[in-house]
Design a protein around this motif. Structure first.
Motif, PDB file in Angstrom:
ATOM      1  N   PHE A   1      70.435  74.969  65.477  1.00 19.23           N
ATOM      2  CA  PHE A   1      70.858  76.362  65.320  1.00 19.23           C
ATOM      3  C   PHE A   1      72.224  76.563  65.956  1.00 19.23           C
ATOM      4  O   PHE A   1      72.452  76.189  67.103  1.00 19.23           O
TER       5      PHE A   1
ATOM      6  N   GLN B   1      74.301  79.787  65.259  1.00 15.70           N
ATOM      7  CA  GLN B   1      74.604  81.194  65.502  1.00 15.70           C
ATOM      8  C   GLN B   1      73.609  82.068  64.752  1.00 15.70           C
ATOM      9  O   GLN B   1      73.208  81.744  63.642  1.00 15.70           O
ATOM     10  N   LYS B   2      73.221  83.190  65.356  1.00 15.62           N
ATOM     11  CA  LYS B   2      72.366  84.149  64.662  1.00 15.62           C
ATOM     12  C   LYS B   2      73.261  85.171  63.967  1.00 15.62           C
ATOM     13  O   LYS B   2      74.110  85.792  64.596  1.00 15.62           O
TER      14      LYS B   2
ATOM     15  N   SER C   1      69.090  89.686  60.632  1.00 18.43           N
ATOM     16  CA  SER C   1      67.694  89.551  60.220  1.00 18.43           C
ATOM     17  C   SER C   1      67.507  90.192  58.851  1.00 18.43           C
ATOM     18  O   SER C   1      68.284  91.046  58.448  1.00 18.43           O
TER      19      SER C   1
END
Length: 107
Positions: A80, A82-83, A86
């Protein structure tokens, strides 16, 4: 954003957005089940495994994309990067329905 390489054959590659579809309550290993996203193509409409996602402020996407539920994979959380955001509950329901179609599960 998750780094999906190295890959083999027709597997989705590169660093790209994914939707985490596994629950945080499942498993003890640092593994998440993810569905990668790719750029939307109109011919995806005929595929039960592609879920269209339109960019918005909540998901952080910059272009219309397709969740490819045929390419689910477990990835270590070290991949992972970066977020981005959603997806909505409605999109998650569509993803769940697409996964059910791919595995021919009737619910």
């Amino acid at each position: 954003m998750v780094t999906l390489g190295p890959t083999v054959g027709a597997e989705i590659r590169k660093t790209r957005p994914v939707v985490v579809v596994s629950s945080d309550a499942v498993g003890e290993l640092p593994i998440k089940l993810v569905a990668p996203l790719t750029e939307w193509k109109d011919y995806f409409m005929q595929n039960v495994w592609h879920v269209k996602v339109t960019p918005d402020s909540k998901n952080g996407l910059t272009k219309t994309s397709a969740v490819d539920t045929l390419q689910l994979r477990g990835v270590d959380t070290q991949r992972f990067v970066q977020k981005l955001g959603s997806v909505s509950p409605a999109v998650m329901r569509s993803i769940a329905a697409a996964i059910a179609a791919v595995i021919e599960y009737e619910y």
